[in-house]
Design a protein around this motif. Structure first.
Motif, PDB file in Angstrom:
ATOM      1  N   THR A  34       0.838  -1.198   0.000  1.00 60.94           N
ATOM      2  CA  THR A  34       0.000   0.000   0.000  1.00 60.94           C
ATOM      3  C   THR A  34       0.873   1.247   0.000  1.00 60.94           C
ATOM      4  N   THR A  35       0.251   2.387  -0.229  1.00 59.07           N
ATOM      5  CA  THR A  35       0.977   3.654  -0.200  1.00 59.07           C
ATOM      6  C   THR A  35       1.651   3.858   1.151  1.00 59.07           C
ATOM      7  N   ASN A  36       0.929   3.575   2.226  1.00 59.97           N
ATOM      8  CA  ASN A  36       1.502   3.748   3.561  1.00 59.97           C
ATOM      9  C   ASN A  36       2.710   2.840   3.761  1.00 59.97           C
ATOM     10  N   ARG A  46       3.876  10.295   2.353  1.00 67.05           N
ATOM     11  CA  ARG A  46       2.747   9.649   1.670  1.00 67.05           C
ATOM     12  C   ARG A  46       2.309  10.418   0.418  1.00 67.05           C
ATOM     13  N   ARG A  50       2.218   8.716  -3.179  1.00 64.35           N
ATOM     14  CA  ARG A  50       0.943   8.663  -3.891  1.00 64.35           C
ATOM     15  C   ARG A  50       1.096   9.234  -5.302  1.00 64.35           C
ATOM     16  N   GLN A  67      -6.978  -4.853  -2.491  1.00 66.68           N
ATOM     17  CA  GLN A  67      -6.921  -4.001  -1.316  1.00 66.68           C
ATOM     18  C   GLN A  67      -6.368  -4.740  -0.122  1.00 66.68           C
ATOM     19  N   ASP A  68      -5.732  -3.985   0.759  1.00 65.13           N
ATOM     20  CA  ASP A  68      -5.145  -4.559   1.960  1.00 65.13           C
ATOM     21  C   ASP A  68      -6.244  -5.099   2.850  1.00 65.13           C
ATOM     22  N   THR A  72      -8.247  -1.554   9.662  1.00 67.44           N
ATOM     23  CA  THR A  72      -7.757  -0.392  10.397  1.00 67.44           C
ATOM     24  C   THR A  72      -8.898   0.500  10.860  1.00 67.44           C
ATOM     25  N   ARG A  75     -11.421   2.745   5.314  1.00 70.83           N
ATOM     26  CA  ARG A  75     -11.566   2.083   4.030  1.00 70.83           C
ATOM     27  C   ARG A  75     -10.289   1.297   3.722  1.00 70.83           C
ATOM     28  N   ALA A  77      -7.001  -0.091   2.153  1.00 70.55           N
ATOM     29  CA  ALA A  77      -6.046   0.632   1.308  1.00 70.55           C
ATOM     30  C   ALA A  77      -5.719  -0.160   0.047  1.00 70.55           C
ATOM     31  N   GLN A  78      -5.517   0.562  -1.044  1.00 66.55           N
ATOM     32  CA  GLN A  78      -5.149  -0.054  -2.317  1.00 66.55           C
ATOM     33  C   GLN A  78      -3.705  -0.537  -2.278  1.00 66.55           C
ATOM     34  N   ARG A  79      -3.473  -1.762  -2.783  1.00 63.02           N
ATOM     35  CA  ARG A  79      -2.109  -2.268  -2.933  1.00 63.02           C
ATOM     36  C   ARG A  79      -1.634  -2.033  -4.364  1.00 63.02           C
TER      37      ARG A  79
END
Length: 379
Positions: A34-36, A46, A50, A67-68, A72, A75, A77-79
């Motif tokens: 993911t972005t994070n 970030r 991004r 998605q992850d 958390t 929503r 997170a996108q991988r």
């Protein structure tokens, strides 16, 4: 903004290229993130991550990978993953009697493989063209382009990819293999001695996984050695490292014929050789004498290499390694009398395809290196 997002001197274009390369290399060698997660690993902010991943998805170098699943409270997170389908790699083995190719995606997943017999007296330029044609025939006309290729061949191959000396292939000495294939395939090409690609393959996905210092011994109608040091094929100053068959007192040029009554042309296949080794193990005097003579000559050469480079593991490959544990035991018995402490011996896992597999791995390394200049990867 993090300190890693600022380049002294203010060249933000160069900084973005550097950060793009870091993200590409991370995802090329690792799992989708993911972005994070990318920000944590690279120490980039970030927003910087991004912006870069969005651009890389748009130009086809990254792809969305679900998605992850970690909960958390917000929503999912996108991988993001490296798009291994964006290009193709080729592993090529050029030998005296044929050419083998292996086509994969950028991650090394097999897509096609082929073999074409060739005449021993084939013109060198024609042999190179045959190799390039075989690669192109197995690339989809409307599919992704070829990003890199790795080629292995018997002989001494220097750092520029030129064949300095080859006795196995007719008029092969002096062929500028990397350069000629680069012209024909229009992509970066790395060329190495076939046994060095074989040991790289066994290290990456075969019998030597997890072992960084390996001696690979090719047992067939010729004997050869590949050396891996710290996970990298070792070629020496001129590309001749490991060419112990050149030493006349070892007699390696004549050793394969010991299994066939003196004729290399009549060398038994793996199954027939296995019977010779099995009969020797069960006490057949003639078979035992044959095996002892062969194994002693092989072990003499291996022992010299072991005493010089002290590897962690010895891998026996090539067609005669197909004789199985019998050949392993015969060589080990002779080697124990030569070395202070013989390394473990094992049989290769990749058999006849090891060189082409190693070619793909060498091509992957070329791509990995080109990711350090992110904007120059795509053809």
């Amino acid at each position: 903004m993090k300190n890693s997002d600022v380049l002294p001197g203010g060249d933000q274009s160069a900084l973005r290229h550097l950060n793009t390369s870091r993200i590409l290399q991370l995802l090329y060698d690792g799992p989708p993130l993911t972005t994070n997660a990318i920000a944590q690993v690279t120490a980039l902010s970030r927003p910087t991550v991004r912006g870069i991943v969005t651009a890389l998805v748009a130009d086809g170098r990254l792809t969305l990978d679900g998605q992850d699943a970690t909960r958390t409270g917000g929503r999912p997170a996108q991988r993001y993953a490296f798009d291994f389908d964006a290009g193709r790699l080729a592993g090529i083995h050029i030998d005296s009697d044929g050419i083998s190719v292996r086509i994969t995606d950028l991650g090394g997943t097999l897509l096609a493989e082929a073999h074409r017999p060739t005449l021993a007296a084939l013109d060198p330029d024609e042999r190179v063209r045959e190799a390039a044609d075989l690669v192109r025939e197995h690339l989809a006309a409307d599919g992704p382009s070829l990003w890199a290729a790795g080629v292995g061949t018997p002989g001494i191959v220097d750092a520029r990819g030129s064949v300095r000396l080859s006795v196995a292939i007719h008029q092969w000495s002096g062929v500028h293999l990397s350069a000629q294939l680069h012209e024909l395939l229009r992509c970066p090409v790395v060329a190495m001695k076939d046994t060095n690609l074989a040991v790289l393959a066994e290290h990456r996905i075969g019998a030597a996984r997890g072992t960084s210092d390996v001696l690979y011994v090719h047992l067939d109608n010729r004997l050869g050695v590949g050396i891996l040091v710290d996970g990298t094929p070792f070629t020496g100053r001129t590309g001749a490292a490991g060419e112990i068959g050149r030493h006349p007192r070892l007699g390696w040029a004549d050793t394969p014929a010991k299994l066939s009554g003196g004729s290399v042309a009549a060398l038994p296949d793996a199954g027939e050789a296995g019977l010779v080794f099995t009969r020797a193990r069960h006490g057949d005097p003639a078979a035992k004498a044959t095996v002892d003579s062969y194994a002693r000559a092989v072990a003499d050469g291996i022992g010299a290499m072991v005493l010089a480079v002290d590897p962690q593991l010895i891998v026996l490959g090539g067609a005669l390694a197909g004789a199985g544990p019998a050949v392993l035991e015969a060589v080990r018995e002779q080697l124990n009398g030569i070395c202070y402490e013989a390394p473990p011996l094992t049989l290769g896992a990749l058999t006849a395809g090891a060189v082409a597999v190693g070619g793909v791995e060498a091509a992957r390394d070329l791509v990995r290196g080109r990711l350090s200049v992110a904007e120059q990867v795509a053809n």
